[in-house]
Design an enzyme around this catalytic site. Structure first.
Site, short mmCIF file in Angstrom:
data_model
loop_
_atom_site.label_atom_id
_atom_site.label_comp_id
_atom_site.label_asym_id
_atom_site.label_seq_id
_atom_site.Cartn_x
_atom_site.Cartn_y
_atom_site.Cartn_z
N LYS A 253 -10.41 1.42 -5.83
CA LYS A 253 -9.00 1.28 -5.45
C LYS A 253 -8.41 0.18 -6.33
CE LYS A 253 -5.87 0.77 -1.57
NZ LYS A 253 -4.89 -0.02 -2.30
N GLU A 306 -2.83 4.52 -11.22
CA GLU A 306 -2.41 3.16 -10.93
C GLU A 306 -2.31 2.42 -12.26
OE1 GLU A 306 -1.83 2.63 -7.76
OE2 GLU A 306 -1.90 0.46 -7.42
N ARG A 424 0.82 11.14 4.97
CA ARG A 424 -0.28 10.20 5.13
C ARG A 424 -1.32 10.87 6.02
NH1 ARG A 424 -0.39 4.94 4.33
NH2 ARG A 424 1.86 4.64 4.30
P1 AMP Z 1 -2.00 0.94 -0.03
O1 AMP Z 1 -0.89 0.67 -1.01
O2 AMP Z 1 -2.79 -0.26 0.34
O3 AMP Z 1 -1.51 1.76 1.14
O4 AMP Z 1 -3.05 1.88 -0.76
C1 AMP Z 1 -2.72 3.12 -1.30
C2 AMP Z 1 -2.41 2.95 -2.77
O5 AMP Z 1 -3.58 2.62 -3.50
C3 AMP Z 1 -1.93 4.19 -3.44
O6 AMP Z 1 -0.58 4.42 -3.20
C4 AMP Z 1 -2.19 3.89 -4.90
O7 AMP Z 1 -1.08 3.21 -5.44
C5 AMP Z 1 -3.34 2.92 -4.87
N1 AMP Z 1 -4.59 3.41 -5.48
C6 AMP Z 1 -5.38 2.66 -6.27
N2 AMP Z 1 -6.46 3.35 -6.66
C7 AMP Z 1 -6.35 4.59 -6.14
C8 AMP Z 1 -7.17 5.77 -6.20
N3 AMP Z 1 -8.32 5.79 -6.88
N4 AMP Z 1 -6.72 6.86 -5.53
C9 AMP Z 1 -5.56 6.84 -4.84
N5 AMP Z 1 -4.76 5.75 -4.74
C10 AMP Z 1 -5.14 4.64 -5.38
#
Ligand code: AMP
Length: 618
Positions: A253, A306, A424
């Site tokens: 992530k 990202e 979501r």
């Molecule tokens: P959050 O912003 O904490 O809700 O986490 C979701 C976000 O993580 C997504 O909207 C992406 O911007 C980010 N992200 C980073 N790495 C990944 C990945 N490998 N797959 C999907 N989302 C990712």
């Protein structure tokens, strides 16, 4: 359609804040609009001329609107200004002035005419554009009745504010164009089409001309941002894996800015980058714009990833905050490009050259993504591993942290794991550890190697490989690479002091899996600060103390500016101290979040249904 009819709807909407009333008024109205005029009506109801992602602005300031009002009414500008400051709303002013000013007789305004002229107002750019805008606006106002003038002025100033939310329009469109009994289904179809196109005008026009079947064929299109698929969360890695039925793909992530890249396929053809909020941010990342065509080669394609800041020398990830320095910058982009270079790490594909992919399950999309993407310095693929047990999941999670990521995304491999725009769900589960504090203490590290600088740092060291001290084994095991916290002078000075210690072979008392550009005999101790200590398969400080094959690594290290002249290499921070620091950090994390560091399954399980195993969202 007469503009007066739309204006009367504006008045009705302004008079209520009740959702149901708004929806009813909207759907009654939309059902009457000619299909060809629907997009214009939809955009105007939102106070826009085009879908939001196009960022079309009318560019009319108060002073310009006052000038047009004065010309249209024949009143002096001073009088208009006086009225304006009394009412506080130039729209109200226009309406009240219509009683006093000279009004020309003219045929009633049509919606199409208003929309076309406003579009010309928006399109007027550059030298002389202010005069053009004033003239266009004056002509419109001259033909307007009092209430029309009020809303025209609010429209051009960007202050229509009817409180019409996108979702109210989705409801209203479904109610207007779908049979009574099928509202729920119709609403889902309208929302789905909106999630894919982000363009309610297009959705409305398809609905009006082809009915619901017209929406079924809506696919991702190059140039139109798709609303992002979102992740759920779980408290522990075990919970996440359990929910997926024990097997899932784990991806790093990355902590950066989510970008959707749209590539038409024509070499030299336009590439567009959209943010998660569907803004066109192409201009902020010229190096990504340039890198996309050579990485993808074939198009059309829409890929998602990202955008992360990287260290210009080591290529390692940097903290997210560094990318935010680039947001919204128009000037000095070149300097920022050099100081905060970025990389786009791709994790999904929504449209591949061979066709749309959103309806394909995730494993298939990932395979196509790997096929499509040529990895370059600027474009990469998200690190990924399919895991079938908790042990492998934890090991992957630790690797993600030590590589500078904030956690992992656990992704479903089920047949139902399609790309769900704007939704979501548990098809993607994020698991991350919050780290809110800097490491409480600094660490003193020995320089054991260096990487050559590039760009402005050419001719000097650009980053250093540093180590802790292991008193028992009498060796210097590496702790991290560090390229941040040095200004140009410090680097020049360090290069001068360290270069006499360059060695051809790795020093015998240094333990490292990394190979720097030059090895340095351990001599100089630098004080570093970092976000936290992580367990790393790469660095060797404290190897095996907590987990076989893992040492400690300092995450996001930064030179504090202090060279510890008073310390010999053997007086650098010892691995035993690192262990204590790590344990303190675990206790802090537990106290704050009720969650420990990655031993998995410690935190209380939450009760959230079953793992995804079929085609329905769990
Ligand atoms: P959050 O912003 O904490 O809700 O986490 C979701 C976000 O993580 C997504 O909207 C992406 O911007 C980010 N992200 C980073 N790495 C990944 C990945 N490998 N797959 C999907 N989302 C990712």
């Amino acid at each position: 359609m007469r503009f007066a009819e739309l204006v009367s709807l504006f008045g009705e909407l302004e008079g209520t804040s009740k959702r149901l009333e708004i929806r009813q008024a909207l759907s009654d109205f939309l059902a009457k609009v000619e299909p060809a005029e629907l997009p214009a009506v939809i955009y105007l109801l939102q106070g826009q001329l085009r879908p939001e992602y196009e960022g079309v602005e009318l560019g009319v300031a108060d002073s310009l609107a006052r000038k047009a009002l004065a010309l249209a009414t024949g009143l002096p500008e001073g009088t208009v200004r006086q009225h304006g400051s009394r009412s506080g709303d130039l729209g109200d002013t226009a309406e009240s002035l219509w009683g006093e000013g000279k009004k020309l007789a003219s045929p009633p305004l049509e919606v199409k005419e208003v929309y076309d002229r406003l579009t010309r107002v928006a399109e007027a750019k550059g030298e002389g554009s202010q005069e053009v805008k004033v003239d266009l606006l004056r002509d419109l106002l001259t033909s307007a009745r009092a209430t029309e003038a009020k809303y025209l002025v609010r429209l051009v100033l960007g202050r229509l504010r009817l409180g019409v939310k996108e979702m109210s329009l989705v409801d209203a469109l479904a109610a207007a164009f779908a049979p009574e009994e099928g509202f729920k289904e119709a609403r889902a179809a309208v929302e789905a089409a909106f999630n894919v196109t982000s363009d309610l005008g297009e959705v409305a026009s398809r609905l009006a001309t082809q009915g619901l079947p017209g929406l079924a064929g809506v696919q991702a299109q190059v140039g139109k941002p798709v609303r992002a698929m979102l992740a759920e969360r779980e408290a522990t890695l075990k919970d996440a894996l359990d929910r997926m039925g024990g097997t899932a793909a784990l991806e790093y992530k990355y902590d950066g800015l989510r970008l959707q890249a749209h590539f038409s396929g024509a070499q030299g053809g336009p590439v567009k980058l959209f943010s998660r909020r569907l803004e066109d941010v192409s201009a902020q990342f010229p190096e990504i714009l340039e890198a996309i065509p050579s990485s993808l080669q074939k198009g059309p394609a829409i890929v998602e990833g990202e955008c992360v800041p990287v260290d210009p020398v080591t290529g390692e990830l940097r903290p997210f905050q560094e990318i935010s320095r680039r947001r919204g910058r128009k000037y000095e982009l070149t300097r920022f490009q050099e100081e905060v270079p970025v990389r786009l790490v791709l994790f999904d594909v929504l449209l591949a050259p061979e066709g749309p992919t959103m309806d394909r399950p995730y494993p298939d999309r990932r395979a196509r993504l790997e096929d499509l993407v040529g990895v370059t310095e600027r474009i990469d693929l998200a690190a990924r591993e399919v895991v079938r047990d908790l042990g492998s999941a934890e090991a992957f999670f630790l690797r993600a942290l030590s590589d500078g990521c904030e956690g992992v995304m656990v992704k479903s491999l089920a047949t139902g794991s399609t790309y769900r725009a704007g939704a979501r769900g548990f098809w993607w589960i994020k698991y991350k550890r919050e780290y809110t504090h800097e490491l409480a203490d600094t660490v003193d590290t020995v320089v054991v190697g260096a990487f050559r600088g590039r760009g402005r740092r050419a001719g000097r060291y650009g980053a250093l490989l540093v180590a802790a001290y292991d008193a028992e084994r009498e060796v210097f095991p590496t702790l991290c690479k560090v390229g941040t916290g040095f200004d140009d002078r410090a680097l020049k000075d360090l290069t001068r002091r360290l270069s006499p210690h360059e060695l051809k072979e790795p020093p015998r008392d240094v333990v490292s899996t990394l190979v720097p550009d030059v090895w340095l005999e351990p001599s100089l101790v630098l004080e570093l600060r970092g976000a936290e200590l992580t367990l790393s398969p790469v660095h060797r400080a404290g190897d095996g103390l907590l987990r076989a094959g893992y040492g400690f690594a300092l995450r996001f290290p930064r030179f504090t500016g202090r060279i510890r002249e008073d310390k010999s290499p053997e007086e650098a921070t010892e691995v035993k101290e690192l262990l204590r620091l790590y344990q303190t950090q675990v206790r802090h994390a537990e106290a704050e979040t009720g969650e420990g560091l990655p031993e998995g399954g410690k935190a209380p399980r939450n009760e959230k249904g079953t793992p995804p195993d079929g085609t329905e969202s769990p």
